[in-house]
Scaffold this motif. Structure first.
Motif, mmCIF file in Angstrom:
data_model
loop_
_atom_site.group_PDB
_atom_site.id
_atom_site.type_symbol
_atom_site.label_atom_id
_atom_site.label_comp_id
_atom_site.label_asym_id
_atom_site.label_seq_id
_atom_site.Cartn_x
_atom_site.Cartn_y
_atom_site.Cartn_z
ATOM 1 N N LEU A 4 0.858 -1.179 0.000
ATOM 2 C CA LEU A 4 0.000 0.000 0.000
ATOM 3 C C LEU A 4 0.903 1.242 0.000
ATOM 4 N N ARG A 5 0.439 2.253 -0.732
ATOM 5 C CA ARG A 5 1.272 3.444 -0.863
ATOM 6 C C ARG A 5 0.597 4.658 -0.244
ATOM 7 N N CYS A 6 1.416 5.473 0.426
ATOM 8 C CA CYS A 6 0.970 6.754 0.950
ATOM 9 C C CYS A 6 1.881 7.829 0.375
ATOM 10 N N HIS A 7 1.280 8.839 -0.247
ATOM 11 C CA HIS A 7 2.043 9.908 -0.874
ATOM 12 C C HIS A 7 1.581 11.249 -0.315
ATOM 13 N N GLN A 8 2.537 12.090 0.098
ATOM 14 C CA GLN A 8 2.187 13.398 0.648
ATOM 15 C C GLN A 8 2.897 14.506 -0.118
ATOM 16 N N THR A 9 2.248 15.650 -0.172
ATOM 17 C CA THR A 9 2.834 16.814 -0.827
ATOM 18 C C THR A 9 3.086 17.938 0.177
ATOM 19 N N GLU A 10 2.995 17.627 1.483
ATOM 20 C CA GLU A 10 3.131 18.645 2.532
ATOM 21 C C GLU A 10 4.556 18.761 3.065
ATOM 22 N N ASN A 11 5.420 17.858 2.661
ATOM 23 C CA ASN A 11 6.800 17.841 3.146
ATOM 24 C C ASN A 11 6.876 17.674 4.669
ATOM 25 N N HIS A 12 5.888 16.962 5.237
ATOM 26 C CA HIS A 12 5.902 16.673 6.667
ATOM 27 C C HIS A 12 6.900 15.569 6.959
ATOM 28 N N ARG A 13 7.551 15.700 8.112
ATOM 29 C CA ARG A 13 8.591 14.746 8.465
ATOM 30 C C ARG A 13 8.007 13.408 8.935
ATOM 31 N N TYR A 14 6.894 13.453 9.645
ATOM 32 C CA TYR A 14 6.373 12.248 10.295
ATOM 33 C C TYR A 14 5.227 11.640 9.495
ATOM 34 N N MET A 15 5.299 10.310 9.342
ATOM 35 C CA MET A 15 4.240 9.587 8.643
ATOM 36 C C MET A 15 3.904 8.318 9.428
ATOM 37 N N TYR A 16 2.638 7.909 9.341
ATOM 38 C CA TYR A 16 2.141 6.815 10.171
ATOM 39 C C TYR A 16 1.231 5.919 9.342
ATOM 40 N N TRP A 17 1.232 4.644 9.684
ATOM 41 C CA TRP A 17 0.251 3.707 9.142
ATOM 42 C C TRP A 17 -0.581 3.157 10.298
ATOM 43 N N TYR A 18 -1.913 3.283 10.169
ATOM 44 C CA TYR A 18 -2.858 2.741 11.130
ATOM 45 C C TYR A 18 -3.764 1.749 10.415
ATOM 46 N N ARG A 19 -4.309 0.832 11.191
ATOM 47 C CA ARG A 19 -5.412 0.021 10.703
ATOM 48 C C ARG A 19 -6.622 0.277 11.585
ATOM 49 N N GLN A 20 -7.797 0.250 10.949
ATOM 50 C CA GLN A 20 -9.040 0.480 11.673
ATOM 51 C C GLN A 20 -9.932 -0.736 11.550
ATOM 52 N N ASP A 21 -10.326 -1.281 12.683
ATOM 53 C CA ASP A 21 -11.173 -2.456 12.730
ATOM 54 C C ASP A 21 -12.285 -2.227 13.743
ATOM 55 N N PRO A 22 -13.480 -2.744 13.460
ATOM 56 C CA PRO A 22 -14.593 -2.596 14.409
ATOM 57 C C PRO A 22 -14.212 -3.117 15.790
ATOM 58 N N GLY A 23 -14.489 -2.331 16.796
ATOM 59 C CA GLY A 23 -14.195 -2.747 18.163
ATOM 60 C C GLY A 23 -12.769 -2.501 18.610
ATOM 61 N N HIS A 24 -11.925 -2.093 17.675
ATOM 62 C CA HIS A 24 -10.524 -1.854 18.019
ATOM 63 C C HIS A 24 -10.082 -0.420 17.763
ATOM 64 N N GLY A 25 -10.861 0.329 17.061
ATOM 65 C CA GLY A 25 -10.488 1.706 16.777
ATOM 66 C C GLY A 25 -9.297 1.781 15.841
ATOM 67 N N LEU A 26 -8.442 2.750 16.062
ATOM 68 C CA LEU A 26 -7.251 2.961 15.249
ATOM 69 C C LEU A 26 -6.034 2.408 15.983
ATOM 70 N N ARG A 27 -5.326 1.521 15.322
ATOM 71 C CA ARG A 27 -4.133 0.939 15.943
ATOM 72 C C ARG A 27 -2.921 1.204 15.063
ATOM 73 N N LEU A 28 -1.850 1.653 15.666
ATOM 74 C CA LEU A 28 -0.646 2.032 14.945
ATOM 75 C C LEU A 28 0.150 0.805 14.519
ATOM 76 N N ILE A 29 0.491 0.755 13.238
ATOM 77 C CA ILE A 29 1.253 -0.372 12.697
ATOM 78 C C ILE A 29 2.749 -0.037 12.677
ATOM 79 N N HIS A 30 3.098 0.997 11.963
ATOM 80 C CA HIS A 30 4.472 1.493 11.872
ATOM 81 C C HIS A 30 4.429 3.000 11.709
#
Lengths: 114, 113
Positions: free
Chosen positions: A21-47
């Motif tokens: 999966l690809r994430c592309h940004q044009t904001e030149n922000h230093r920090y990037m995150y991958w989350y997964r969202q599942d029912p009953g678990h909310g947002l959980r940080l992957i990397h």
């Protein structure tokens, strides 16, 4: 969302196949995150990443790897997809590590592993 | 251990009513408390945030109330509208290296016309 794009938006894949999966940004922000969202678990940080080639694990990193060779791109790879990885995946960016200026999220990738 | 707990799990409110969503946290090192709003098919978006040096912050119809001694903070939506129907996440982070936002599980708010 302006400044952050996820691709693909939807994907169906078979168990055991690799998926990126690809994430592309044009904001030149230093920090990037991958989350997964599942029912009953909310947002959980992957990397997450705090710069080019600087990445670290989140709370649910098993089965996932990431790479960031350019500021604007953050890739999430499922080495061998399993049904438990069926989820909606969100990428987020922020200017600061603590996110006190807020995270900007992409629109998500819905992944189905069959 | 879930560090940020939301309640209730879902909420139904009549149009014009007040919606109240609560969040409790465990880690006393947390010093930043945002609320995110998510519409179907979209990513979450920052709604409002507070730091523990104030007890309340208001932005339009949205207010955060913070109770440091109880380790709780809440989101109040005044004059709730059908357009407020969404999933709401509370989150928290602490100062220092390796700090990241920790999210609650989210609650679904439905505002009935």
């Amino acid at each position: 969302d302006a400044g952050i794009t996820q691709s693909p938006r939807h994907k169906v894949t078979e168990t055991g196949t690799p998926v990126t999966l690809r994430c592309h940004q044009t904001e030149n922000h230093r920090y990037m995150y991958w989350y997964r969202q599942d029912p009953g678990h909310g947002l959980r940080l992957i990397h997450y990443s705090y710069g080019v080639k600087d990445t670290d694990k989140g709370e649910v990193s098993d089965g996932y790897s990431v790479s960031r060779s350019k500021t604007e791109d953050f890739l999430l790879t499922l080495e061998s997809a399993t049904s438990s990885q069926t989820s909606v995946y969100f990428c987020a960016i922020s200017e600061s590590r603590t996110g006190k200026d807020g995270y900007t999220f992409g629109s998500g990738t819905r992944l189905t592993v069959v | 251990q879930q560090q940020v707990k939301q309640s209730p799990q879902s909420l139904i409110v009549q149009k014009g009513g007040i919606s109240i969503i609560n969040c409790a946290y465990e880690n006393t090192a947390f010093d930043y408390f945002p609320w995110y709003q998510q519409f179907p098919g979209k990513g979450p978006a920052l709604l409002i945030a507070i730091r523990p040096d104030v007890s309340e912050k208001k932005e339009g119809r949205f207010t955060i109330s913070f109770n440091k001694s109880a380790k709780q903070f809440s989101l109040h939506i005044m004059d709730s509208q059908p357009g407020d129907s969404a999933t709401y996440f509370c989150a928290a982070s602490k100062a220092g290296a390796n700090s990241k936002l920790t999210f609650g599980k989210g609650i679904t708010l439905s505002v009935r016309p």
